[in-house]
Design an enzyme around this catalytic site. Structure first.
Site, PDB file in Angstrom:
ATOM      1  N   SER A  32     -78.210  27.386  67.560  1.00 17.56           N
ATOM      2  CA  SER A  32     -78.307  28.458  66.567  1.00 17.56           C
ATOM      3  C   SER A  32     -77.827  27.934  65.227  1.00 17.56           C
ATOM      4  CB  SER A  32     -77.425  29.638  66.970  1.00 17.56           C
ATOM      5  OG  SER A  32     -76.047  29.332  66.737  1.00 17.56           O
ATOM      6  N   ASP A  33     -78.252  28.596  64.147  1.00 19.98           N
ATOM      7  CA  ASP A  33     -77.562  28.386  62.885  1.00 19.98           C
ATOM      8  C   ASP A  33     -76.165  28.994  63.049  1.00 19.98           C
ATOM      9  OD1 ASP A  33     -76.959  27.767  60.277  1.00 19.98           O
ATOM     10  OD2 ASP A  33     -78.772  28.633  59.438  1.00 19.98           O
ATOM     11  N   CYS A  34     -75.255  28.642  62.163  1.00 23.82           N
ATOM     12  CA  CYS A  34     -73.854  29.012  62.371  1.00 23.82           C
ATOM     13  C   CYS A  34     -73.658  30.528  62.285  1.00 23.82           C
ATOM     14  CB  CYS A  34     -72.968  28.273  61.380  1.00 23.82           C
ATOM     15  SG  CYS A  34     -73.013  26.484  61.653  1.00 23.82           S
ATOM     16  N   ASP A  35     -73.184  31.088  63.383  1.00 22.74           N
ATOM     17  CA  ASP A  35     -72.949  32.525  63.562  1.00 22.74           C
ATOM     18  C   ASP A  35     -74.229  33.341  63.674  1.00 22.74           C
ATOM     19  OD1 ASP A  35     -70.146  32.293  63.573  1.00 22.74           O
ATOM     20  OD2 ASP A  35     -70.104  32.243  61.386  1.00 22.74           O
ATOM     21  N   ALA A  36     -75.361  32.676  63.928  1.00 24.59           N
ATOM     22  CA  ALA A  36     -76.622  33.412  64.074  1.00 24.59           C
ATOM     23  C   ALA A  36     -76.626  34.280  65.329  1.00 24.59           C
ATOM     24  CB  ALA A  36     -77.805  32.443  64.111  1.00 24.59           C
TER      25      ALA A  36
END
Length: 608
Positions: free
Chosen positions: A116-120
């Site tokens: 995932s992108d960060c905190d997605a």
């Protein structure tokens, strides 16, 4: 173009050659292609990337948004993919099984990890409300095919998701298998890394001469000459008595870096580089920064009036274009335009305008001003950018770069909402479309545009028989796929139904003779385009592109030298287009392969 750059970048990072077979075992480093997919908005008019729902047609996904990622995987052999923050047609990309498992792993045969992108993962519940509970977000992404969460959301809620029966041990094992397989390919379990295949690569190698030379070459090749009236450039370095250098971007070497950069090996601003050529050089910033809400137009004009030659360094900086920030207008910010015009009016000779920016700017005012003799776009050229710009200005390097994007007029920013993901123009609403393939409207500069200090000519020297396509397509089934704008039915071949064997038979070489007619050596990009007969210039029926780049290669040519450049043309890949349902088809009828610009066009025509 984006797909080609993605593939060769991945190959370089992972330790493969620029072409040829992809190594399926050892990795020098693991390259991750992001952000998958249709991630075109950061923060625009109150709409953020975290909440944005990109509404994208199957046609646009198939021929615009997904192809760079497909190239990344199939041609580059990428070992990682990052899913994006946004939703696509209501579904968060990190929770989209069709996107991650069916398309990437299934259709493209991706073999690696998906992060995932960060905190997605967190925003699927916390911002988008797609998941009712945190555990549902964890289950959604793992079952969709995501393997690792950049962040701590899975770490916090994974155990409770397991105990609630929302994920299984098999879901976790699959993710771990994908992750550890990449770690094994990196040799992380093969003992002391110093003795492994890439264990001798250290920090001391970063600033080696060969790498700094490459940084200079990249900066040189990326510079685009947009205007050069009456031979304003190159400047006569032996005869210049005085030089005025004006602009906030001239005396800041860090601005050359753009963003996401490490410490440079050298730090040379454009001003410092130019001072090495002209002893009598005077600098006036003119603006406080790119925003230019405080200016010294009078001081800049005075300096220009006293110098023999004037070079302006204008453009943008990270306050206008960066992650989490979208531009809302396309002109030069603040009082920059007024400053440029005032300096040009005051100067003794036509001035040179150098633009440092990542995205396009509308410089129509400068393009049509005879007192502005030359315009250069240098992008954010990196540590060697100042040196490269000076070399171009004084004729030590012959510019050959081409624009990688269309430069739109200012009105485009107000006519097209960032939230509108449509590529194709819509005459009924006045929507002009996006990119050189579909945009119907005036441009400041076209995609692929760029001048040189040399003149080049192109001609095709190899042509397959005109009947080649028709004969090799004999026996393949035609389908009445769609109706054109005029109401006529368009017959097409379904590329998937044609199969790999038929597609392989259709491939042919296209050889182009290129000659440098100038007095300087140069590096010249040869761009090969496809167009359909009825779409020349202004788009066409059934969503066909006006034209489509199908190949590009650069060739080094000495003064007056000619060389042959060969392209492999694959009709299944290069002549196909996306139908409304996203399927790739080759239309029955003529296809033109074109090389050169609008004033120098040669064509090969094939009948399907």
């Amino acid at each position: 173009m984006t797909g080609k750059y993605a593939a060769v970048f991945v190959r370089g990072v992972q330790g493969y050659g620029a072409s040829g077979a992809v190594n399926s075992s050892g990795l020098e480093a693991s390259a991750c292609c992001k952000h998958f997919t249709a991630y075109d908005l950061e923060n625009w008019n109150g709409v953020t990337r975290f909440a944005f729902n990109a509404k994208v047609s199957e046609q646009d996904l198939a021929d615009t948004y997904n192809p760079p990622f497909r190239s990344c995987v199939e041609d580059g052999g990428a070992s990682g993919i990052m899913c994006s923050y946004n939703r696509v047609n209501g579904v968060p990309t990190c929770a989209d099984h069709n996107l991650l498992s069916k398309t990437a792993r299934g259709d493209w045969r991706f073999n690696g990890y998906i992060t995932s992108d960060c905190d997605a993962v967190a925003i699927i519940h916390d911002v988008q409300g797609y998941a009712k509970e945190p555990e549902d977000a964890v289950a959604d992404v793992l079952k969709a095919g995501m393997d690792v969460n950049c962040g701590d959301y899975v770490q916090k809620h994974g155990v409770s998701a397991f105990h609630q029966g929302k994920i299984t041990e098999q879901d976790i094992d699959r993710a771990l298998q994908n992750l550890f397989a990449i770690r094994m390919r990196l040799g992380l379990f093969d003992g002391n890394p110093k003795y492994n295949r890439y264990g001798n690569i250290g920090a001391d190698q970063v600033c080696k001469k060969e790498h700094q030379d490459l940084a200079l070459e990249a900066a040189q090749d990326g510079i685009v000459l947009l205007k050069n009236d009456a031979g304003t450039l190159p400047l006569p370095k032996q005869k210049i008595s005085s030089l005025a250098v004006i602009g906030h971007n001239a005396n800041d070497a860090q601005r050359l870096q753009g963003n996401y950069f490490g410490p440079p090996c050298i730090s040379v601003s454009p001003l410092q580089a130019l001072q090495g050529y002209v002893r009598e050089t005077k600098f006036v910033a003119g603006c406080n920064a790119a925003v230019c809400n405080v200016s010294d137009i009078a001081g800049a004009a005075k300096a220009a009036s006293e110098a023999e030659y004037v070079v302006l360094f204008m453009g943008l900086d990270q306050d206008q274009e960066r992650e989490d920030l979208d531009r809302i207008e396309l002109g030069l910010p603040g009082m920059q335009e007024s400053l440029v015009n005032a300096v040009a009016d005051a100067a003794k000779k036509p001035v040179v305008l150098v633009l440092l920016c990542g995205g396009p700017v509308d410089v129509t005012f400068a393009k049509g001003n005879p007192k502005i003799g030359a315009i250069i776009w240098a992008g954010y050229p990196g540590q060697a950018g100042g040196i490269a710009i000076a070399q171009v200005l004084f004729g030590e390097h012959n510019p050959g770069g081409r624009l990688p994007v269309t430069w739109y007029p200012k009105e485009y920013a107000t006519a097209v909402a960032m939230t509108d993901m449509r590529m194709r123009a819509d005459a009924s609403t006045g929507y002009p479309g996006r990119t050189y393939r579909f945009y119907k409207g005036k441009t400041v500069y076209n995609f692929g545009y760029g001048l040189s200090y040399s003149k080049y000519s192109h001609s095709f020297v190899s042509k397959p028989p005109a009947s080649m396509m028709a004969s090799k397509l004999d026996g393949l089934k035609l389908k009445a796929m769609e109706s054109s704008a005029s109401g006529a039915t368009i017959s097409s071949y379904d590329v998937e139904e044609m199969g790999e064997e038929a597609c392989e038979r259709l491939k042919f070489p296209a050889t182009v003779r290129v000659q440098n007619h100038g007095a300087m050596d140069g590096k010249h990009p040869v761009l090969l385009f496809l167009r359909w007969p009825e779409t020349k210039g202004n788009g066409g029926s059934s969503g066909r592109p006006a034209r489509q780049l199908i190949g590009f290669r650069s060739v080094k040519l000495r003064a007056a030298e000619a060389k042959h450049v060969e392209f492999e043309v694959s009709p299944c890949k290069h002549f196909s287009r996306a139908a409304v349902d996203g399927k790739k088809v080759i239309d029955k009828g003529s296809h033109f392969v074109v090389v050169g610009d609008d004033h120098d066009e040669f064509e090969l025509s094939f009948m399907a």
